[in-house]
Design a protein around this motif. Structure first.
Motif, mmCIF file in Angstrom:
data_model
loop_
_atom_site.group_PDB
_atom_site.id
_atom_site.type_symbol
_atom_site.label_atom_id
_atom_site.label_comp_id
_atom_site.label_asym_id
_atom_site.label_seq_id
_atom_site.Cartn_x
_atom_site.Cartn_y
_atom_site.Cartn_z
ATOM 1 N N HIS A 106 38.725 40.877 37.436
ATOM 2 C CA HIS A 106 38.669 42.187 36.791
ATOM 3 C C HIS A 106 37.405 42.913 37.237
ATOM 4 O O HIS A 106 36.500 42.313 37.822
ATOM 5 N N THR A 141 29.394 39.613 29.973
ATOM 6 C CA THR A 141 30.266 38.485 30.304
ATOM 7 C C THR A 141 29.993 37.851 31.655
ATOM 8 O O THR A 141 30.449 36.752 31.921
ATOM 9 N N SER A 142 29.261 38.534 32.529
ATOM 10 C CA SER A 142 29.059 37.927 33.838
ATOM 11 C C SER A 142 27.797 38.466 34.478
ATOM 12 O O SER A 142 27.444 39.625 34.300
ATOM 13 N N GLU A 178 34.016 45.273 36.278
ATOM 14 C CA GLU A 178 33.108 45.658 35.201
ATOM 15 C C GLU A 178 32.861 47.166 35.266
ATOM 16 O O GLU A 178 33.138 47.814 36.274
ATOM 17 N N LYS A 179 32.300 47.696 34.183
ATOM 18 C CA LYS A 179 32.035 49.136 34.141
ATOM 19 C C LYS A 179 30.597 49.459 34.557
ATOM 20 O O LYS A 179 30.282 50.578 34.923
ATOM 21 N N THR A 180 29.696 48.482 34.420
ATOM 22 C CA THR A 180 28.280 48.758 34.668
ATOM 23 C C THR A 180 27.604 47.529 35.260
ATOM 24 O O THR A 180 28.141 46.427 35.213
ATOM 25 N N LYS A 195 29.296 40.512 39.649
ATOM 26 C CA LYS A 195 30.519 41.212 39.274
ATOM 27 C C LYS A 195 31.010 42.139 40.369
ATOM 28 O O LYS A 195 30.267 42.483 41.297
ATOM 29 N N SER A 253 26.356 43.639 32.171
ATOM 30 C CA SER A 253 27.521 43.325 31.355
ATOM 31 C C SER A 253 27.303 41.979 30.708
ATOM 32 O O SER A 253 26.683 41.091 31.285
ATOM 33 N N LEU A 282 32.703 46.023 40.749
ATOM 34 C CA LEU A 282 32.857 47.261 39.988
ATOM 35 C C LEU A 282 33.182 48.398 40.951
ATOM 36 O O LEU A 282 33.088 48.237 42.167
#
Lengths: 249, 249, 249
Positions: A200, A209-210, A202-204, A213, A207, A215
């Motif tokens: 998936h 959760t990880s 990420e938005k920024t 990433k 984050s 994005l």
């Protein structure tokens, strides 16, 4: 009048200043010169592709953009003027333009622009002068139309798989691919880069959760980042490393 | 009004910005400030000589040029204002001016320009203020005439032999000598640099007959280059390495 | 209108150009953009503190200063607008502002400034837009007042002892402390840095009596320097190394 400069001349020599001096002499002191960068690795035109693609549309319409990463200086490679989203770019026809889709391409007639050009500094003798002619008389006065540019960096799409590559690594070690967000708009199953899998986006950069990433960055391209670390160093990612996206079927 | 800046201040600190702030306060927002470079190796004034020589004449007449590579800051070394091809340069009198042949030299009267100068930042406290006085009242108002500059980098000519040296190495590793094309206009037999011999000059960096070469560069100086490679690294050439030209007899 | 930029974006990418493009679109071509530096070490906001403190007051009143060293981009950390000596600074509220004593602090209401901001490039989407609103409508229109900034770098004073630290190392290796000359105006007995003792201050980098020295620099801070050498390298001094001053009793 806004003119930007993107070169591999470095910040330590006098080449950039000579370009600016020539621009000031032709356009007068009211011209607005903006350095995009002069730190492209010498001759590494690919590095300029992403920078050109993301910065030039940000400038006002009718601005002029001179891009000089030119290992072929003095040879008969083409120098072109292109119209792109109502901005104008003058550059040798090489990888630096490979992410651009221009609405018009003109092969600059060098001998018309400056029959007395030096063969070692065409950026000053041809490209700046061409910029001034374009400004005064329009792009068509620079030469004949050319059908297409010599290089393209678009990712390949085969069935549900997109094959792209890393085309830019920024100052923070973020790794940017040539895959535009439009290609991902219907969702994807997974993204592969080296031995990493991303399921998936990420938005920024930050984050919960990880730590590392994928994005979509502010320019609309798929990017890989590591919060407060250098992604490229951490995972030994380099230019042209392959990025595979498996789309939803 | 065009003012250029050449310093060894680097791009990472606030010194350059303080110079610009002072210039903006004195000259107003309409002044055009152009960075030539701030990446001269600290205290290495020789590196500025070639840059100064090749960039300053490219700017419009009456432009002002501030050059600050100044290991002697705070001591009683001279700061001079010189007229050169109808441009004006303000600099400590050191190697940075050694390729310039000025038509006028003024030793700046520091206490007249700014009796309250700091002793650690004379670039801001003396040189920018002197630039403004020159702009307003003319070069003669800055102090008394000086006969000659303290340093010269001209090559020596003995009979049919010219002894020059490498005075600049650019971002691409091209090695530039202090030998001007005028000295070679009647032809030469051979040019020696380290264990290399050159018997003719190429016209461009790209040439079919040789990968490394000697040529006259766009500034009119004898230069050594290697197509798509770094000449300086390839042949371990450094600043001040000797260049010998045997002229036709 | 003068706008300065201080970032950790580096000179090799397109981020700085995108900021400038946005500024030109909002303010028009008459705006004067001055780069303070883009070479702050990534995320190292402390490095910007001294630069911000010494350069911003040098610019004319009412100038605007955008400072972006922002590891927290995209999170809910504050972005503030501060008034400082009649100049205006926009920055995340972090160490970059820790040497500033503002007369007013406004916590910028990000959603008011730009409800459509990207989460990865708030410098462009929030900070430049906030600068324009400040310019048009005044600082109070950006949000609510904030009592104090989040970080301070003032030295501690206990009895006759001042405990400071090295807060900046310049291009020449000079090491600058957070100790202002006002703290030393009644004299001192000794200054300690690593295993060095200084019993008096020199006036200039060049002095007959000592090769390395302590002095008050042109910005008014206690600085350690080595004539024609790199003090930081010579004595292995780094950021945050402790400086102790024993005052006269």
């Amino acid at each position: 009048m806004i003119i930007t400069l993107t070169t591999d001349f470095g910040d330590s020599g006098g080449f950039v200043a000579q370009l600016k001096a020539e621009i000031l002499k032709l356009f007068g002191e009211s011209v607005k010169i903006v350095d995009i960068t002069h730190s492209i690795k010498p001759f590494n035109a690919i590095e300029a592709a992403y920078i050109t693609r993301t910065t030039i549309p940000a400038f006002p319409e009718n601005s002029l953009h001179i891009v000089v990463i030119d290992p072929g200086v003095g040879t008969n490679r083409d120098i072109v003027a292109v119209e792109y989203k109502n901005r104008y770019i003058i550059s040798p026809d090489n990888e630096a333009l490979s992410l651009i889709e221009p609405s018009k391409i003109i092969r600059i007639d060098k001998s018309r622009v400056n029959p007395n050009s030096s063969s070692t500094f065409e950026a000053r003798d041809i490209m700046v002068k061409a910029a001034y002619i374009l400004h005064k008389d329009g792009i068509n006065s620079l030469g004949e139309k050319k059908e297409s540019l010599g290089y393209s960096l678009k990712p390949q799409k085969v069935k549900n798989k997109i094959k792209g590559k890393i085309i830019y690594i920024d100052n923070f070690g973020n790794c940017i691919s040539n895959i535009n967000k439009d290609l991902l708009k219907n969702g994807f199953e997974r993204i592969l880069l080296k031995n990493l899998i991303f399921r998936h986006l990420e938005k920024t950069y930050h984050s919960p959760t990880s730590s590392y990433k994928a994005l979509i960055n502010s320019a609309g391209f798929l990017e890989f980042a590591y919060f407060k670390k250098n992604f490229a160093q951490e995972f030994e990612v380099g230019y042209f490393d392959e990025v595979e996206v498996y789309l939803k079927q």
